[in-house]
Enzyme design. Sequence first.
Site, PDB file in Angstrom:
ATOM      1  N   ASP A 198       1.669  -3.894  -9.626  1.00 60.52           N
ATOM      2  CA  ASP A 198       1.432  -5.201 -10.295  1.00 60.52           C
ATOM      3  C   ASP A 198       1.786  -5.181 -11.563  1.00 60.52           C
ATOM      4  O   ASP A 198       2.463  -6.465 -12.330  1.00 60.52           O
ATOM      5  CB  ASP A 198      -0.210  -5.691  -9.801  1.00 60.52           C
ATOM      6  CG  ASP A 198      -0.495  -5.439  -8.554  1.00 60.52           C
ATOM      7  OD1 ASP A 198       0.125  -5.509  -7.593  1.00 60.52           O
ATOM      8  OD2 ASP A 198      -1.676  -5.724  -8.356  1.00 60.52           O
TER       9      ASP A 198
ATOM     10  N   ASP B  49       2.629   1.709  -3.284  1.00 62.88           N
ATOM     11  CA  ASP B  49       2.828   2.409  -4.551  1.00 62.88           C
ATOM     12  C   ASP B  49       1.800   3.601  -4.792  1.00 62.88           C
ATOM     13  O   ASP B  49       2.292   4.459  -5.497  1.00 62.88           O
ATOM     14  CB  ASP B  49       2.391   1.172  -5.637  1.00 62.88           C
ATOM     15  CG  ASP B  49       0.993   0.594  -5.642  1.00 62.88           C
ATOM     16  OD1 ASP B  49       0.155   0.900  -4.682  1.00 62.88           O
ATOM     17  OD2 ASP B  49       0.708  -0.295  -6.718  1.00 62.88           O
TER      18      ASP B  49
ATOM     19  N   HIS C 285       0.789  -1.209   0.069  1.00 64.70           N
ATOM     20  CA  HIS C 285       0.098   0.097  -0.046  1.00 64.70           C
ATOM     21  C   HIS C 285       0.961   1.307   0.311  1.00 64.70           C
ATOM     22  O   HIS C 285       0.543   2.265   0.499  1.00 64.70           O
ATOM     23  CB  HIS C 285      -1.176  -0.060   1.176  1.00 64.70           C
ATOM     24  CG  HIS C 285      -1.913  -0.973   1.114  1.00 64.70           C
ATOM     25  ND1 HIS C 285      -3.239  -0.756   0.189  1.00 64.70           N
ATOM     26  CD2 HIS C 285      -2.218  -2.451   1.329  1.00 64.70           C
ATOM     27  CE1 HIS C 285      -3.759  -1.903   0.178  1.00 64.70           C
ATOM     28  NE2 HIS C 285      -3.338  -2.774   0.911  1.00 64.70           N
TER      29      HIS C 285
ATOM     30  N   SER D 256      -3.495 -11.831 -11.143  1.00 65.31           N
ATOM     31  CA  SER D 256      -3.991 -12.682 -12.157  1.00 65.31           C
ATOM     32  C   SER D 256      -4.366 -11.542 -13.060  1.00 65.31           C
ATOM     33  O   SER D 256      -4.143 -11.801 -14.294  1.00 65.31           O
ATOM     34  CB  SER D 256      -5.218 -13.615 -11.674  1.00 65.31           C
ATOM     35  OG  SER D 256      -6.063 -12.854 -10.973  1.00 65.31           O
TER      36      SER D 256
ATOM     37  N   GLY E 248      -4.787 -12.554  -4.920  1.00 68.02           N
ATOM     38  CA  GLY E 248      -3.740 -11.467  -4.498  1.00 68.02           C
ATOM     39  C   GLY E 248      -2.369 -11.771  -5.236  1.00 68.02           C
ATOM     40  O   GLY E 248      -1.446 -11.067  -4.612  1.00 68.02           O
TER      41      GLY E 248
HETATM   42  C1  GLA Z   1      -3.111  -4.266  -5.044  1.00 65.01           C
HETATM   43  C2  GLA Z   1      -2.735  -3.395  -6.188  1.00 65.01           C
HETATM   44  C3  GLA Z   1      -1.341  -2.506  -6.109  1.00 65.01           C
HETATM   45  C4  GLA Z   1      -0.977  -2.089  -4.688  1.00 65.01           C
HETATM   46  C5  GLA Z   1      -1.438  -3.336  -3.795  1.00 65.01           C
HETATM   47  C6  GLA Z   1      -1.076  -3.010  -2.392  1.00 65.01           C
HETATM   48  O1  GLA Z   1      -2.419  -5.355  -5.342  1.00 65.01           O
HETATM   49  O2  GLA Z   1      -3.221  -3.571  -7.465  1.00 65.01           O
HETATM   50  O3  GLA Z   1      -1.377  -1.438  -6.981  1.00 65.01           O
HETATM   51  O4  GLA Z   1      -1.766  -1.083  -4.232  1.00 65.01           O
HETATM   52  O5  GLA Z   1      -2.537  -3.896  -4.008  1.00 65.01           O
HETATM   53  O6  GLA Z   1       0.372  -2.837  -2.184  1.00 65.01           O
END
Ligand code: GLA
Length: 394
Positions: A179, A38, A36, A128, A125
């Site tokens: 991601d 990014d 959390h 995908s 998580g």
């Molecule tokens: C999800 C979001 C990312 C990031 C994470 C938490 O995966 O897609 O952008 O914010 O949560 O770190």
Amino acid sequence: MMTNNELIRTFCELYGEGGEIRLFHSPGRVNLIGEHTDYNGGYVFPAALSMGTTIALRKRTDKIVRMKATDLPDMVTVDLEDLSGYKDLFWGNYQVGIMDELQKDGHILVGCDMLYDDTIPHGGGLSSSAAIEVATALAFATLSNEEKGINEPVNMVDMALIGQRAENHYIGVNCGIMDQFASAMGKQNHAIFLQCSTLDYDLIPLQMNGYSLLVANTNKKRGLADSKYNERRAECEEAVKELQSVFPDMQNLTDISVEDFEANKQVIKSEVVCRRAKHVVYENARVLQSIAALKAGDMETFGALMNASHDSLRDDYEVTGIELDTLVAETRKIDGVIGSRMTGAGFGGCTVTLAKTEACQSIIDAVGKAYKEKIGYEASFYLSSIEDGGHEIK
Ligand code: GLA
């Protein structure tokens, strides 16, 4: 999971033989630390997994795209001349979101038949959706470049940004860049130390020397995750606004140090918002400490930072829940575990554990049993290697 040959054979059974069939692949990711951060302009430290999305594709001569997944019955047909009206697709809307963003970015969309093979558990998580987005973007951008006679390889950072925009604009999840960046830019046996506000990055070798990364899935059904996620983002923005009374130039929560935060946190009126901000500021510092520890080969310190990250996500950011907390607590009881934390957005999903390699089987056995007893259904475990980001398989 299918081998490449099986995928091509299945493609031919579905769409017929002939022509040139090409394969594009993009992986899922595990974030080692920096959660959390990014969308707060901070540091993250993800790595690309061996699980991912592989697309088999053959060009068509018209403006039609046909898509199917190996594990779903229905085929989806998309008319590239008019991309409106596909938002409610049960499967295929991520792809249409990508086509839409590519078109806005000046790419020429080429009609094709596509077969998707996804090996990442959906909603688990491990990104995908980013894997689907980046693989799709790469495939269409490659065809577009060829159509335009551009000989350069596709810019993968651009593909990550296209993926994020599709998710923000088309899917309506206000995610950060982590991601898609990890899926696009991963490198075998390396983690990506990424500064999210500038997209500067460094590939850090993961010299595991007897340690392994074990991923465990709570298998919790995803509920209100997306709305909770957007709520956390709003809380962070609120904290920035209040801190700007002391730091007028501040844009992101990660612009200030832990010391500056501690000396001025009283300007944040809500106790809850203050804890959210605290998590982000400290978590960002933990990423830097983790990189230093890893460079020094100090796995114990890295593991302790992973533990501190989870505890902060549990107590201050409040994105864990009983399933993730149970997995982490049970895992930490096992000899040989160095650190264990949730990874990704939270609210279910997966944990990542750093452990001595010889401890992994006992973790899977003992934690699997304890989790089933306490939660009522099974967890899944993955010993994935760290692999390359999106590419065409030649
Ligand atoms: C999800 C979001 C990312 C990031 C994470 C938490 O995966 O897609 O952008 O914010 O949560 O770190």
